[in-house]
Design a protein around this motif. Structure first.
Motif, PDB file in Angstrom:
ATOM      1  N   TRP A 297     -13.127  -7.253  63.537  1.00 52.17           N
ATOM      2  CA  TRP A 297     -14.421  -6.471  63.202  1.00 52.17           C
ATOM      3  C   TRP A 297     -15.770  -7.266  63.060  1.00 52.17           C
ATOM      4  O   TRP A 297     -16.714  -7.189  63.548  1.00 52.17           O
ATOM      5  CB  TRP A 297     -14.351  -5.767  61.870  1.00 52.17           C
TER       6      TRP A 297
ATOM      7  N   GLY B 147     -24.270  -5.889  65.164  1.00 55.30           N
ATOM      8  CA  GLY B 147     -23.385  -6.898  64.407  1.00 55.30           C
ATOM      9  C   GLY B 147     -24.286  -7.575  63.505  1.00 55.30           C
ATOM     10  O   GLY B 147     -24.145  -7.576  62.296  1.00 55.30           O
TER      11      GLY B 147
ATOM     12  N   GLU C 231     -26.090  -5.269  60.890  1.00 53.94           N
ATOM     13  CA  GLU C 231     -25.215  -4.926  59.935  1.00 53.94           C
ATOM     14  C   GLU C 231     -25.056  -6.228  58.877  1.00 53.94           C
ATOM     15  O   GLU C 231     -25.014  -5.888  57.775  1.00 53.94           O
ATOM     16  CB  GLU C 231     -23.697  -4.568  60.537  1.00 53.94           C
TER      17      GLU C 231
ATOM     18  N   TYR D   2     -21.721   3.759  60.773  1.00 53.18           N
ATOM     19  CA  TYR D   2     -20.882   3.028  61.723  1.00 53.18           C
ATOM     20  C   TYR D   2     -19.359   3.648  61.624  1.00 53.18           C
ATOM     21  O   TYR D   2     -18.475   3.186  62.153  1.00 53.18           O
ATOM     22  CB  TYR D   2     -20.470   1.622  61.085  1.00 53.18           C
TER      23      TYR D   2
ATOM     24  N   ASP E 219     -13.995   3.506  59.265  1.00 52.10           N
ATOM     25  CA  ASP E 219     -13.149   2.210  59.228  1.00 52.10           C
ATOM     26  C   ASP E 219     -14.108   0.877  59.220  1.00 52.10           C
ATOM     27  O   ASP E 219     -13.744   0.042  58.519  1.00 52.10           O
ATOM     28  CB  ASP E 219     -12.357   2.332  60.535  1.00 52.10           C
ATOM     29  N   ARG E 220     -15.039   0.905  60.025  1.00 48.63           N
ATOM     30  CA  ARG E 220     -16.133  -0.170  60.193  1.00 48.63           C
ATOM     31  C   ARG E 220     -16.721  -0.129  58.948  1.00 48.63           C
ATOM     32  O   ARG E 220     -17.114  -1.322  58.422  1.00 48.63           O
ATOM     33  CB  ARG E 220     -16.845   0.044  61.198  1.00 48.63           C
TER      34      ARG E 220
ATOM     35  N   HIS F  66     -14.740  -2.230  56.281  1.00 47.31           N
ATOM     36  CA  HIS F  66     -14.544  -3.605  56.494  1.00 47.31           C
ATOM     37  C   HIS F  66     -15.887  -4.278  55.910  1.00 47.31           C
ATOM     38  O   HIS F  66     -15.695  -5.276  55.447  1.00 47.31           O
ATOM     39  CB  HIS F  66     -14.411  -3.963  58.159  1.00 47.31           C
TER      40      HIS F  66
END
Length: 252
Positions: free
Chosen positions: A7, A62, A65, A98, A101-102, A105
């Motif tokens: 991830w 990413g 994020e 997102y 799940d993301r 993380h």
């Protein structure tokens, strides 16, 4: 590091190096079994070798994020306490952007980042070098949303966001416009459109067209479709401000 490493590595560009990379390395080393700061440093060096022919590494989804996570931790701690409502706001928006799940993380990483001392200036300088002006404006909008999550933007939180904005080279007009989106004041609609109450109707229309262009969601597409959620929310506030002024003035 398993799925967590996959991830983190997916879509991350400029944030693997510099002060942000150091924050990630120390944070990961504190809670990922079998992972050391040396491992992360090696990954950074390999990344630099792969990109040494490029003069500029552009922001990715990413990167945006990771930048959100780090700056969110700075704002949340600005008033000397960590409010559960602000943490929930971060989690809610990450789930919205997102997926669950993301977001899980990301929040796992966030729980480590928020415990660390961060040089806001160094982090912001790194972000500024690689992220567009529109994307930096989107970050400021998100940070005000975090600060307002407990119902009130404290003076210490506002000061921290203003400091971040200055490091981002965001001018006072843009900053005041975004700030006004989170305050219910008599002239908030005018501030959002970067005008004053004594302007003409034609100037109101001109200001709206300018702001609608500046804050159109398409301007942040470069960092991922998932960030259109926040961009559309900001764009809607521009439209709402314009409609409010039109109603007050009886404009057609």
């Amino acid at each position: 590091m398993g799925k967590f490493a996959k991830w983190l590595g997916a879509g991350v560009g400029f944030t693997l190096g510099g002060p942000i990379g150091a924050i990630l390395g120390y944070t990961l080393g504190s809670f990922v079994d079998g992972f050391s700061i040396q491992d992360f440093t090696q990954e950074q060096e390999e990344y630099k070798q792969q990109t040494q022919q490029r003069t500029r590494v552009h922001a990715t989804s990413g990167d945006f994020e990771i930048s959100l996570l780090i700056l969110a931790s700075v704002v949340i701690k600005a008033d000397g306490k960590v409010d559960r409502r602000e943490l929930d706001y971060v989690r809610m928006h990450f789930v919205k952007m997102y997926g669950k799940d993301r977001a899980n993380h990301a929040f796992k990483l966030f729980s480590g980042i928020i415990k660390r001392q961060i040089s806001t200036r160094q982090v912001c300088m790194q972000i500024r070098q690689h992220m567009t002006h529109s994307s930096r404006l989107q970050l400021i909008h998100f940070l005000f949303g975090i600060a307002k999550a407990d119902g009130n933007v404290s003076s210490s939180e506002e000061q921290e966001i203003h400091k971040i904005a200055s490091y981002f080279y965001i001018n006072d007009y843009d900053y005041t416009s975004i700030k006004a989106m989170f305050y219910n004041e008599s002239d908030s609609a005018y501030k959002i459109l970067e005008i004053t109450k004594n302007v003409t109707d034609d100037e109101v229309k001109k200001a709206y067209r300018k702001m609608a262009k500046k804050y159109h969601p398409d301007r942040v597409q470069s960092v991922g479709e998932e960030h259109l959620v926040g961009a559309k929310e900001k764009f809607q506030k521009i439209q709402s401000a314009y409609e409010k002024i039109k109603d007050e003035r009886g404009m057609s």
